[in-house]
Design an enzyme around this catalytic site. Structure first.
Site, PDB file in Angstrom:
ATOM      1  N   SER A   7       0.781  -1.199   0.075  1.00 44.98           N
ATOM      2  CA  SER A   7      -0.129  -0.031   0.025  1.00 44.98           C
ATOM      3  C   SER A   7       1.166   1.141   0.065  1.00 44.98           C
ATOM      4  O   SER A   7       2.013   1.171   0.242  1.00 44.98           O
ATOM      5  CB  SER A   7      -0.935  -0.080   1.228  1.00 44.98           C
ATOM      6  N   ASP A  32      -1.358  -1.829  -3.955  1.00 44.69           N
ATOM      7  CA  ASP A  32      -2.731  -1.796  -3.525  1.00 44.69           C
ATOM      8  C   ASP A  32      -3.370  -0.325  -3.352  1.00 44.69           C
ATOM      9  O   ASP A  32      -2.593   0.537  -2.545  1.00 44.69           O
ATOM     10  CB  ASP A  32      -2.827  -2.539  -2.058  1.00 44.69           C
ATOM     11  N   HIS A  33      -4.422   0.000  -3.969  1.00 48.03           N
ATOM     12  CA  HIS A  33      -4.923   1.243  -3.959  1.00 48.03           C
ATOM     13  C   HIS A  33      -4.196   2.286  -4.327  1.00 48.03           C
ATOM     14  O   HIS A  33      -4.051   3.315  -3.357  1.00 48.03           O
ATOM     15  CB  HIS A  33      -5.597   1.257  -2.498  1.00 48.03           C
ATOM     16  N   ASP A  92      -7.013   2.892  -8.196  1.00 46.66           N
ATOM     17  CA  ASP A  92      -8.315   3.274  -7.660  1.00 46.66           C
ATOM     18  C   ASP A  92      -9.082   4.702  -7.930  1.00 46.66           C
ATOM     19  O   ASP A  92      -8.925   5.540  -7.332  1.00 46.66           O
ATOM     20  CB  ASP A  92      -8.456   3.076  -6.097  1.00 46.66           C
ATOM     21  N   GLY A 112     -10.654  -2.940   6.849  1.00 40.16           N
ATOM     22  CA  GLY A 112     -10.436  -2.974   8.230  1.00 40.16           C
ATOM     23  C   GLY A 112     -10.993  -4.046   9.173  1.00 40.16           C
ATOM     24  O   GLY A 112     -11.679  -5.008   8.443  1.00 40.16           O
ATOM     25  N   HIS A 157     -11.935  -6.756  -2.343  1.00 46.84           N
ATOM     26  CA  HIS A 157     -11.116  -6.441  -1.166  1.00 46.84           C
ATOM     27  C   HIS A 157     -11.944  -6.417   0.208  1.00 46.84           C
ATOM     28  O   HIS A 157     -12.882  -6.843   0.168  1.00 46.84           O
ATOM     29  CB  HIS A 157     -10.940  -4.862  -1.706  1.00 46.84           C
ATOM     30  N   GLY A 158     -10.927  -5.958   0.932  1.00 45.99           N
ATOM     31  CA  GLY A 158     -11.733  -5.887   2.377  1.00 45.99           C
ATOM     32  C   GLY A 158     -12.303  -7.428   2.829  1.00 45.99           C
ATOM     33  O   GLY A 158     -13.484  -7.508   3.257  1.00 45.99           O
TER      34      GLY A 158
END
Length: 311
Positions: free
Chosen positions: A50, A82-83, A104, A181, A213-214
């Site tokens: 990230s 990532d992102h 993103d 999260g 994701h997540g």
């Protein structure tokens, strides 16, 4: 084996009805725990970095650690941003040796998302790098990603064909009910993934790799350990693993896991230092965290992803 792109591994995952684990990395112990587990199970890997991880550890340090893991294991490993929030960070990662990036643009309008994503795709493809785009917005907080429940939105299946065609992306992250999260659902809430959206997207994009994701499950044992040794984490419910396995048997070819890794590392360190308060050697208290990560990744590969033996 040199670092690889995600093209072949995601194609094989789609055809084999399994998914590749995309695990976020921040330091040596996390990389070792992930890659040792994958090596023992002969599983392909995507190691994600990230923007926050790049700031913390520095790009060059992470790349050299990942290259060492590839040499040590001989596994096919892709290095993925990532992102990525803009063209500049995607460009820096591409120029710096990443084999895959995510742009993103989900916080932009549909047209602006297409424009930004297409710009990244052109630059990346000219250099042999694959690109992941995103439609829809996941709620939650993780590193630089912070989306409120009010701003979250499911992916609209009627937009996916135009988006993929006009941008040329190699994979697409969609929003079907996962969130970033550790706090995804409160006790009493029923986790639900919108498999109807996933099915419709896969009909409109036959053979095309979809990304979740997540997707951490918030391992209860880790939360309990953290709280036993002085933590104050709220009870939370993650994404049930049977739902993730179902998604992996459909069009989902890449599943992102980050929060569970953080919980595992924290639980191992907190327990060790609580039981051994006089220890001050980092090797002593980081090793249990690394072992937790290794155990977690083995479980995810075998139970959720189904990619063991697929390297």
């Amino acid at each position: 084996m040199p670092l690889v792109t995600t093209t072949d591994m995601l194609k094989k995952a789609y055809e084999g009805n399994y998914a590749i684990g995309a695990f976020n990395v921040n330091n040596l112990e996390i990389i070792q725990g992930i890659t040792e587990a994958a090596a023992e199970l002969n599983a392909p890997l995507i190691l994600q970095v990230s923007a926050g991880a790049r700031r913390y550890a520095k790009h060059v340090y992470l790349m050299k650690l990942i290259e060492a893991a590839e040499i040590d294991t001989g596994l096919p490993i892709a290095v993925h941003l990532d992102h990525g929030e803009d063209f500049e960070i995607c460009k820096a990662c591409i120029d710096g040796g990443f084999t895959s990036v995510m742009i993103d643009g989900s916080h932009h309008s549909f047209e602006d998302n297409i424009s930004l994503t297409a710009q990244v795709v052109q630059y990346a493809h000219e250099r042999g790098v694959t690109v992941e785009g995103e439609l829809g917005r996941l709620a939650g907080i993780e590193d630089d990603v912070n989306v409120t429940d009010e701003d979250a939105s499911f992916t609209r299946p009627d937009e996916v064909e135009e988006f993929v065609t006009r941008t040329g992306v190699d994979s697409l992250a969609i929003a079907i009910g996962t969130s970033h999260g550790a706090y995804k659902f409160k006790p009493g809430q029923t986790p639900r993934l919108r498999f109807d959206i996933l099915e419709e997207v896969s009909k409109r994009l036959p053979g095309f790799p979809i990304v979740l994701h997540g997707a951490s499950s918030v391992v209860p044992e880790f939360v309990k350990t953290i709280n036993t040794y002085g933590g104050e984490m709220e009870d939370a419910i993650g994404i049930p693993e049977d739902m993730l396995r179902q998604a992996a048997s459909m069009a989902v070819c890449k599943i992102n896991i980050d929060s569970d890794l953080r919980l595992g590392m924290t639980a191992g360190i907190r327990e060790h230092l609580s039981l051994n308060p006089t220890h001050f050697d980092p090797r002593q208290y980081l090793a249990p965290g690394r072992e937790n990560i290794k155990s977690l990744v083995r479980h995810k590969i075998e139970t959720v992803l189904g990619c063991d033996g697929k390297a």
